[in-house]
Design a protein around this motif. Structure first.
Motif, PDB file in Angstrom:
ATOM      1  N   THR A   1       0.856  -1.188   0.000  1.00  0.00           N
ATOM      2  CA  THR A   1       0.000   0.000   0.000  1.00  0.00           C
ATOM      3  C   THR A   1       0.885   1.228   0.000  1.00  0.00           C
TER       4      THR A   1
ATOM      5  N   ASN B   1       1.510  -5.917   4.810  1.00  0.00           N
ATOM      6  CA  ASN B   1       1.176  -6.817   5.900  1.00  0.00           C
ATOM      7  C   ASN B   1       2.071  -8.045   5.827  1.00  0.00           C
TER       8      ASN B   1
ATOM      9  N   ILE C   1       2.575  -4.795  10.465  1.00  0.00           N
ATOM     10  CA  ILE C   1       2.645  -3.798   9.402  1.00  0.00           C
ATOM     11  C   ILE C   1       4.105  -3.394   9.230  1.00  0.00           C
TER      12      ILE C   1
ATOM     13  N   GLU D   1      -6.770  -8.623  17.592  1.00  0.00           N
ATOM     14  CA  GLU D   1      -6.238  -9.539  16.574  1.00  0.00           C
ATOM     15  C   GLU D   1      -7.333 -10.486  16.111  1.00  0.00           C
TER      16      GLU D   1
ATOM     17  N   GLN E   1     -10.910 -11.130   8.226  1.00  0.00           N
ATOM     18  CA  GLN E   1     -10.251 -11.786   7.104  1.00  0.00           C
ATOM     19  C   GLN E   1     -11.067 -12.990   6.625  1.00  0.00           C
TER      20      GLN E   1
ATOM     21  N   ASN F   1      -2.385   3.182  10.772  1.00  0.00           N
ATOM     22  CA  ASN F   1      -2.730   2.288   9.687  1.00  0.00           C
ATOM     23  C   ASN F   1      -3.261   0.991  10.279  1.00  0.00           C
ATOM     24  N   THR F   2      -3.779   0.154   9.429  1.00  0.00           N
ATOM     25  CA  THR F   2      -4.320  -1.089   9.952  1.00  0.00           C
ATOM     26  C   THR F   2      -4.368  -2.125   8.834  1.00  0.00           C
ATOM     27  N   ILE F   3      -4.651  -3.360   9.241  1.00  0.00           N
ATOM     28  CA  ILE F   3      -4.771  -4.430   8.262  1.00  0.00           C
ATOM     29  C   ILE F   3      -6.255  -4.705   8.054  1.00  0.00           C
TER      30      ILE F   3
ATOM     31  N   GLY G   1      -6.453  -8.532   4.171  1.00  0.00           N
ATOM     32  CA  GLY G   1      -5.033  -8.690   4.439  1.00  0.00           C
ATOM     33  C   GLY G   1      -4.169  -7.533   3.996  1.00  0.00           C
ATOM     34  N   SER G   2      -4.765  -6.586   3.300  1.00  0.00           N
ATOM     35  CA  SER G   2      -3.926  -5.481   2.857  1.00  0.00           C
ATOM     36  C   SER G   2      -3.892  -4.384   3.918  1.00  0.00           C
ATOM     37  N   VAL G   3      -2.859  -3.585   3.818  1.00  0.00           N
ATOM     38  CA  VAL G   3      -2.701  -2.506   4.792  1.00  0.00           C
ATOM     39  C   VAL G   3      -3.414  -1.271   4.257  1.00  0.00           C
ATOM     40  N   ILE G   4      -4.038  -0.557   5.145  1.00  0.00           N
ATOM     41  CA  ILE G   4      -4.733   0.660   4.722  1.00  0.00           C
ATOM     42  C   ILE G   4      -4.318   1.801   5.636  1.00  0.00           C
TER      43      ILE G   4
END
Lengths: 157, 919
Positions: free
Chosen positions: A44, A58, A63, B251, B258, B601-603, B607-610
């Motif tokens: 990202t 990830n 992260i 978590e 997910q 940020n977060t997952i 599974g992608s980071v944003i």
């Protein structure tokens, strides 16, 4: 594994390096600092970040901030294709150095190590911790502390 | 011992907080025995524990305080001084405790003799009033000395005024299960745990505990029978354990998300049902764990009654503190973070907000000021209001302060609403308290409050009614760990916007009712009769693919996320909106922490980071975006002005024509009223000159060359010049062109009728001097005398409301070697001067609308910078009286409007320092 050579000088401890290739140049990272090697997927991008920051990704629930080493070293951008990353830790945070490919692990003694040549590109010199003379090629030691430190400190302000 | 000590510290601190509150209550209701018993019991517990743990200093202090309270219990009158003293002692105990904690169990060096002797003195004076009771008490204490386990262990004699276990028991029995306090459970814990501990300690230290002890415990348990069952069900869990649990649940939430994402892709998966179950359980678990972190906001308020009481004494204003909704729960982390801001705001209200009793009476209010604290839930936020019924904010004072701090100009303030002005108090270094008191006025207050609150994603607003009071409204999220966000897309990347700051979503389409409009280059949206400033997220983040394309937003059929941060409302244009998602905020790495636009940020489920957008960052970027645009604009204008200054003059439209000779001639187009062609037959001759009938009047014709005549047949083109109802026709052979160019007269002319030559359209062109021709038509238009040219290159500002004269005189002055800037009004002249342009002299018309020449001159003379500048008056009316008036106004010279040589001469005189009236 650590072979004690009583006849050699005190400074000649051997260090194991993970070698990586960035833009055709061989670099070495002390193995103690390398946590893992992975293939970054879905990175990202982070708008407004420093140009070397490739983005965040990830890695098994953590992260990781990915740093494009080619950009960091002011090299040509990589052609599309598979990229690799070396995971390192710095002050409790995870970083990934995006590189071209990972080579073997070399055990090198300080004998072949030399300080940075004085005419080395300044931008390289600030993150290089010396050079090892290998057979047929030179390996630049990547100083992780300096590499990340130089990127974090100027931004702290 | 370490565990015991830390337990002791925690409990004692809690007990002390309760004592603080209780004492303040007690002072107001000295006859309420229940409160007194409560306090007495708590202090006694503290004393007992200290003795047991071998903390003599603490014990002695607590003991002295307890003695005094014992007196109250025995009926001595309660004085505010006594309460203050006890409160001071409690403060000292707290100090010692914190040092104890820091030192890891060792009591700090030092003496509390000052307080103890004071306490004893107070006790003695109280004793004088109730000597008998005291004697009895003492006796009783002695009687039961052997029953005091603590002192047995320490092998110390009972001190005078010390309380026997009987008394203690009595206190316990008389005490109702506490009702008013939010932390009754804690209090209950204290006195339940306490004896148990002593017992344990006793067993370890000395098995010789007598039978008294267990009895006490038993009785106590009997007494608290019904509430005891509740308190027995609570256990202490360390915050760390809870934090860890919270992280793990976070978590789990992520993992569940997910899984849900995966199942969403496979419609008919057999995982669906169990996953649904897992999802529900996870949600419940999350809620449960969140609950463990929840604490009543009353915990953050605990210290406030004491603070308000102290302030009330210090400031000598009676203050009542009302607390509403103390049981409103919020996340422990948030609670910790708002404690200090809240305290500060209460202090602020007490100090600034509430008036002195005399002022209150004068305003028709009761002497006692009231500060009301209230808390309640509202849509995922908690709202805390700190309200006082004081004087309200002084808008004028704030304005004055804002001006003196350079936060805003007077003009800007004029346009602001009171609400906007009020918000200035949140600026750094802003304090309207005239003098710095120990309470407030140091100017490091409200901005810190605001920062702290905004740091946790909250906002603070205020309302103030003069004479009625001020109220601060704090809006904060319930928790920081899990945030509900809106996932949006901009330029192909996804971002999360916290829903807390999202007011609504608006779909924009070019043909729908909501469409993006623009004022200059600023996009705005009409939303319910209000204009909403807009910014495209990709522009804000600098990620738009195409270079900033003005049309991109307009054509965009995207969404507008309407966000509110503080009082600022704005729209963020995004390309797409996906869904809302509960995310666990993870801090960004230090390398990225300098990016104010993101809060973390977060997952995501896939599974992608944003990246999580920080609404505060966006809001401040909006503000600076606008101001930088303005700055840019200003810079451009400045550059233009500079360019003009360099070039000498802006371009003007010139009419090119030929007349008499083949060389092109030119005249400023603005001077020409119209271009006409007349039938030659229409030209009449009368009184030795040619005339045509034009618009009901006779218009004299003038030839550029005296020897030149009009055509013999056909039509005759001519330029018509009109001013004040009079017209003149300048006969020309041919009209060539109209061009835009700079009129730089490079070569002055000695020939009458020609100002000089300039290069126009790359050809040397003669510039016609209208001033020569106009009097030929009408003698009184003005008289042509010899043109004086001078090598001076002085800058002259020409002010005249008549465009005709401006255009007339500009070339005249230019030809005389002056660098002329013309402007059409006194206002424009002021602007020119304010722009920093320097002029060597000003030539001003007198008769002008709005501000006349006299006023202009007077205004300029008042300004230090223009006191010495030569200013010439130019007027059609030249009488001795008007000349005198001009002199009074400060004009250096007074010149008739048509006397151009006079003007030139006057300017020349002015510059050579020979001033004089030339008219």
């Amino acid at each position: 594994m650590t072979k004690q050579d009583v006849f050699s000088t005190a400074t000649d401890d051997t260090v194991q390096y993970v070698t990586v290739v960035i833009g055709g140049q061989l670099f070495g990272l002390p193995i103690s600092q390398v946590h893992d090697v992975f293939m970054p997927e879905t990175v990202t991008r982070v708008p407004l970040a420093a140009r070397e920051v490739a983005g965040v990704l990830n890695l098994r629930g953590r992260i990781v901030t990915a740093i494009d080493m080619r950009k960091r070293l002011h090299l040509e951008p990589r052609e599309m294709g598979q990229m690799m990353a070396v995971g390192i830790e710095h002050k409790g945070e995870s970083y990934g150095l995006v590189i071209d490919s990972v080579g073997e692990v070399l055990t090198l003694s300080a004998d072949t190590r030399e300080a940075n040549p004085t005419n080395l590109d300044k931008r390289w010199a600030e993150i290089a911790g010396g050079v090892h003379r290998l057979e047929g090629k030179l390996m630049v030691i990547l100083d992780v502390e300096r590499l990340l430190g130089s990127m974090i400190e100027p931004m702290a302000a | 011992m370490d565990d015991l000590l830390s337990e002791f510290l925690t409990e004692t601190n809690e007990s002390l907080d309760v004592v603080d509150v209780e004492l303040v209550k007690f002072e107001q209701e000295p006859n309420n025995a229940t409160i007194l018993d409560n306090i007495f019991r708590l202090v006694h517990t503290i004393k007992g524990t200290c003795g047991f743990l071998g903390l003599p200093r603490l014990e002695a202090l607590a003991h002295a305080a307890e003695t005094l309270m014992g007196k109250f219990r025995d009926g001595s009158p309660v004085t505010p001084e006594a309460v203050s003293l006890i409160l001071n002692s409690i403060d000292r105990i707290k100090e010692i405790l914190s040092e104890l904690e820091a030192a890891g169990g060792a009591e700090p060096e030092g003496s509390d003799d000052d307080l103890i002797s004071e306490l004893e003195r107070m006790s003695l004076s109280a004793e004088a009033g109730s000597g008998e009771d005291e004697a009895e008490g003492e006796e009783a204490a002695d009687d039961h000395a052997e029953g005091e386990l603590v002192y047995q262990v320490l092998e110390r004699p009972l001190r005078p005024g010390e309380v026997s276990l009987d008394d203690l028991e009595k206190a316990f029995q008389e005490t109702e299960a506490e009702v008013e306090l939010p932390d009754t459970a804690d209090g209950e814990d204290d006195h339940d745990d306490q004896p148990g501990e002593i017992l344990t300690g006793a067993e370890a230290a000395d098995a010789d505990a007598d039978g008294k002890k267990p009895t006490v415990e038993k009785k106590k348990q009997n007494k608290s029978g019904k509430s005891g069952s509740v308190s027995n069900q609570t256990i202490r869990v360390s915050v760390e354990t809870l934090e860890h649990l919270m992280t793990m649940v976070s978590e789990l939430v992520l993992t569940r998300n997910q899984l849900l994402e995966i199942v969403r892709r496979h419609e008919d998966s057999e995982f669906k049902v169990p996953l649904q179950r897992l999802s529900n359980v996870t949600a419940e678990l999350q809620e449960g764990v969140m609950k463990t972190r929840m604490q009543p906001i009353g915990n953050a308020w605990q210290k406030l009654p004491r603070i308000v009481r102290d302030l009330s004494q210090e400031l000598e204003k009676p203050i009542e503190l009302e607390m509403v909704g103390a049981d409103t729960e919020l996340d422990r982390q948030v609670l910790e973070l708002i404690k200090d801001p809240l305290t500060h705001m209460v202090r602020n209200s007490a100090d600034h907000g509430l008036e002195m009793p005399a002022d209150r009476r004068a305003a028709g209010k009761s002497d006692k000021g009231t500060i009301t604290l209230s808390a309640y839930h509202e849509g995922g936020h908690i709202i805390i209001e700190v309200r006082d019924n004081g004087r309200g904010l002084d808008v004028d004072k704030i304005k004055a302060k804002a001006v003196s701090n350079g936060l805003a100009s007077e003009a800007e303030l004029e346009k602001m609403t009171d609400q906007q002005i009020h918000r200035f108090i949140f600026h750094a270094g802003f304090s309207t308290a005239a003098q710095v008191t120990s309470v407030s006025g140091r100017g490091v207050g409200m901005d810190v409050v605001r920062n702290n609150i905004e740091l946790i994603g909250g906002s603070v607003d205020l309302r103030s009614v003069p004479g009625k009071g001020t109220s601060f409204i704090i809006k904060i999220p319930l928790t920081l760990a899990i945030v509900s966000t809106l996932i949006v897309e901009a330029s192909g990347d996804r971002f999360a916007i916290p829903q807390l700051s999202v007011v609504e979503l608006v779909r924009v389409q070019t043909n729908s009712e909501h469409k993006i409009e623009r004022i200059k280059d600023t996009p705005v949206l009409r939303l319910r009769n209000k204009l909403l400033p807009l910014v495209h997220l990709s522009h804000l983040l600098g990620i738009s693919e195409e270079p900033v394309d003005d049309n991109a937003i307009e054509q965009d059929n995207g969404f507008i996320v309407v966000m509110q941060v503080g009082s600022q409302t704005f729209g963020v244009v995004v390309d797409g909106v996906f869904h809302t998602e509960e995310i666990v905020v993870k801090p960004m790495s230090t390398m990225l922490r300098n990016l104010t636009m993101f809060s973390g940020n977060t997952i995501l489920g896939d599974g992608s980071v944003i990246m999580i957008i920080d609404p505060n960052g966006v809001a401040s970027a909006m503000a600076s975006h606008a101001s930088s645009a303005v700055a840019e604009e200003n810079a451009t204008e400045q550059a233009d002005l500079l360019q003009e200054a360099i070039d000498g003059q802006a371009t003007i439209s010139m009419l090119l024509f030929r007349a008499g000779s083949p060389e092109p001639k030119a005249v400023p187009l603005s001077l020409v009223t119209r271009l006409e062609e007349f039938e030659v037959s229409k030209i009449e001759r009368s009184n030795g000159r040619d005339l045509v009938q034009y618009r009901g009047a006779l218009m004299p014709l003038v030839y550029v060359d005296p020897g030149h005549t009009h055509r013999a047949e056909g039509t005759q083109p001519m330029l018509v010049f009109s001013d004040s109802g009079r017209s003149m026709g300048l006969v020309v052979d041919e009209i060539v062109d109209i061009v835009e160019d700079r009129m730089n007269i490079e070569v002055g002319s000695e020939r009458a009728g020609i100002l000089g030559s300039a290069v126009i359209k790359e050809r040397a062109t003669e510039i016609i001097d209208l001033g020569y021709y106009l009097p030929q038509a009408f003698d009184d238009w003005f008289m042509r005398k010899e043109m004086e040219s001078s090598a001076l290159t002085k800058k002259v500002l020409l002010v005249d409301d008549s465009a005709f004269f401006r255009n007339m005189l500009t070339p005249v002055l230019k030809a005389a070697g002056y660098d002329v800037t013309a402007c059409g009004s006194a206002q424009a002249a002021f602007e020119q001067l304010e722009n920093g342009d320097t002029f060597n002299a000003i030539v001003s018309d007198i008769e002008m609308p709005e501000i006349n020449g006299f006023e202009l001159c007077e205004a300029l003379r008042r300004d230090q910078r223009f006191r010495q500048m030569p200013i010439l008056a130019l007027s059609a009316v030249v009488t001795p009286a008007s000349i005198e008036r001009g002199r009074q106004a400060g004009f250096d010279d007074y010149v008739a409007k048509f006397d151009r040589p006079g003007l030139i001469a006057a300017l020349k005189d002015v510059f050579s320092g020979e001033l004089g009236i030339a008219a």
